[in-house]
Design a protein around this motif. Structure first.
Motif, PDB file in Angstrom:
ATOM      1  N   ALA A   4       6.865  -8.517   4.398  1.00 26.19           N
ATOM      2  CA  ALA A   4       7.811  -9.118   5.343  1.00 26.19           C
ATOM      3  C   ALA A   4       7.955 -10.609   5.081  1.00 26.19           C
ATOM      4  O   ALA A   4       9.056 -11.157   5.138  1.00 26.19           O
ATOM      5  N   ALA A   5       6.855 -11.264   4.786  1.00 26.34           N
ATOM      6  CA  ALA A   5       6.875 -12.718   4.597  1.00 26.34           C
ATOM      7  C   ALA A   5       7.360 -13.136   3.210  1.00 26.34           C
ATOM      8  O   ALA A   5       8.044 -14.153   3.067  1.00 26.34           O
ATOM      9  N   LEU A  12       8.337  -5.649  12.325  1.00 30.01           N
ATOM     10  CA  LEU A  12       7.936  -6.922  12.936  1.00 30.01           C
ATOM     11  C   LEU A  12       7.831  -6.785  14.453  1.00 30.01           C
ATOM     12  O   LEU A  12       6.936  -7.369  15.076  1.00 30.01           O
ATOM     13  N   GLU A  44      19.084 -11.961   5.004  1.00 31.00           N
ATOM     14  CA  GLU A  44      19.930 -12.106   6.184  1.00 31.00           C
ATOM     15  C   GLU A  44      20.113 -10.727   6.814  1.00 31.00           C
ATOM     16  O   GLU A  44      20.631  -9.801   6.206  1.00 31.00           O
ATOM     17  N   ARG A  60       2.730  -7.198   6.366  1.00 37.44           N
ATOM     18  CA  ARG A  60       2.952  -8.623   6.643  1.00 37.44           C
ATOM     19  C   ARG A  60       3.308  -9.388   5.368  1.00 37.44           C
ATOM     20  O   ARG A  60       4.198 -10.233   5.378  1.00 37.44           O
ATOM     21  N   LEU A 120      12.470  -3.423   8.454  1.00 38.56           N
ATOM     22  CA  LEU A 120      11.936  -4.778   8.515  1.00 38.56           C
ATOM     23  C   LEU A 120      11.803  -5.291   9.949  1.00 38.56           C
ATOM     24  O   LEU A 120      10.710  -5.640  10.396  1.00 38.56           O
ATOM     25  N   VAL A 121      12.897  -5.342  10.692  1.00 36.35           N
ATOM     26  CA  VAL A 121      12.831  -5.844  12.066  1.00 36.35           C
ATOM     27  C   VAL A 121      11.990  -4.915  12.942  1.00 36.35           C
ATOM     28  O   VAL A 121      11.112  -5.395  13.679  1.00 36.35           O
ATOM     29  N   GLY A 157      16.366  -8.526  16.550  1.00 36.11           N
ATOM     30  CA  GLY A 157      15.841  -9.550  15.668  1.00 36.11           C
ATOM     31  C   GLY A 157      16.912 -10.050  14.738  1.00 36.11           C
ATOM     32  O   GLY A 157      17.896  -9.358  14.473  1.00 36.11           O
ATOM     33  N   ARG A 158      16.730 -11.271  14.290  1.00 37.51           N
ATOM     34  CA  ARG A 158      17.636 -11.863  13.309  1.00 37.51           C
ATOM     35  C   ARG A 158      16.776 -12.616  12.313  1.00 37.51           C
ATOM     36  O   ARG A 158      15.971 -13.451  12.697  1.00 37.51           O
ATOM     37  N   LEU A 159      16.921 -12.272  11.043  1.00 37.94           N
ATOM     38  CA  LEU A 159      16.155 -12.913   9.982  1.00 37.94           C
ATOM     39  C   LEU A 159      17.102 -13.649   9.048  1.00 37.94           C
ATOM     40  O   LEU A 159      18.251 -13.254   8.874  1.00 37.94           O
ATOM     41  N   SER A 160      16.573 -14.705   8.428  1.00 33.41           N
ATOM     42  CA  SER A 160      17.409 -15.469   7.511  1.00 33.41           C
ATOM     43  C   SER A 160      17.223 -15.037   6.060  1.00 33.41           C
ATOM     44  O   SER A 160      18.129 -15.174   5.258  1.00 33.41           O
ATOM     45  N   GLU A 174      20.404  -8.698  10.855  1.00 31.08           N
ATOM     46  CA  GLU A 174      20.426  -8.716  12.312  1.00 31.08           C
ATOM     47  C   GLU A 174      20.287  -7.285  12.798  1.00 31.08           C
ATOM     48  O   GLU A 174      20.898  -6.370  12.258  1.00 31.08           O
TER      49      GLU A 174
END
Length: 154
Positions: A85-86, A139, A45, A82, A135-136, A39-42, A47
């Motif tokens: 995470a959001a 998800l 940030e 959730r 986190l990843v 996963g990669r989140l912005s 990965e």
């Protein structure tokens, strides 16, 4: 970004893919298959990439992973994960309101298994957040459960 920087990034990515393909091929040959997720989140940030031989995953003790699955196995706890995470770190009062939990005591009742399982932690300001390293994977667990439940089908 200059053309030279872009070319270097592409070369770096190609090298990583080649290395990952080599690991995967070796694992398939040695273990009869591999399990992987990434996963990669912005924000934040981040990965994350995991590739494991299937026999290693199947050979792990069930206790710790059952603790994680059990922690996520309640609607309020899944909602808390959730939300975190959001939206990122939240105070207990914010979580109580946003997760629609009746009392602070009920919220803490649900936070206890999430923290014990290593999904949620408290930061220095008393706010709750998902552990960065969870986190990843959290998800991915939610996505995998949605896939098994048939929620991802078009």
């Amino acid at each position: 970004m200059t053309n030279e920087q872009l070319a270097q990034r592409v070369a770096d990515l190609e090298a990583r893919v080649t290395a990952l393909e080599g690991i995967a091929e070796q694992a398939v040959a040695e273990a009869g298959g591999v399990i992987s997720y990434q996963g990669r989140l912005s924000a934040p940030e981040l990965e994350w990439s995991i590739i494991l031989p299937a026999n290693r995953v199947l050979g792990l003790p069930d206790g710790p992973r059952i603790e994680v699955l059990a922690a996520l196995g309640h609607p309020v706890r899944a909602k808390v994960v959730r939300l975190l995470a959001a939206q990122g770190a939240r105070s207990a009062a914010e979580l109580q309101a946003e997760a629609e939990v009746g009392s602070t005591g009920q919220l803490y009742h649900h936070l206890k298994p999430l923290t014990a399982a290593g999904l949620v932690e408290q930061d220095g300001r008393g706010r709750y957040r998902l552990r960065a390293t969870a986190l990843v994977p959290a998800l991915v667990l939610l996505a995998a459960a949605a896939d098994i439940a048939g929620q991802l089908k078009p």
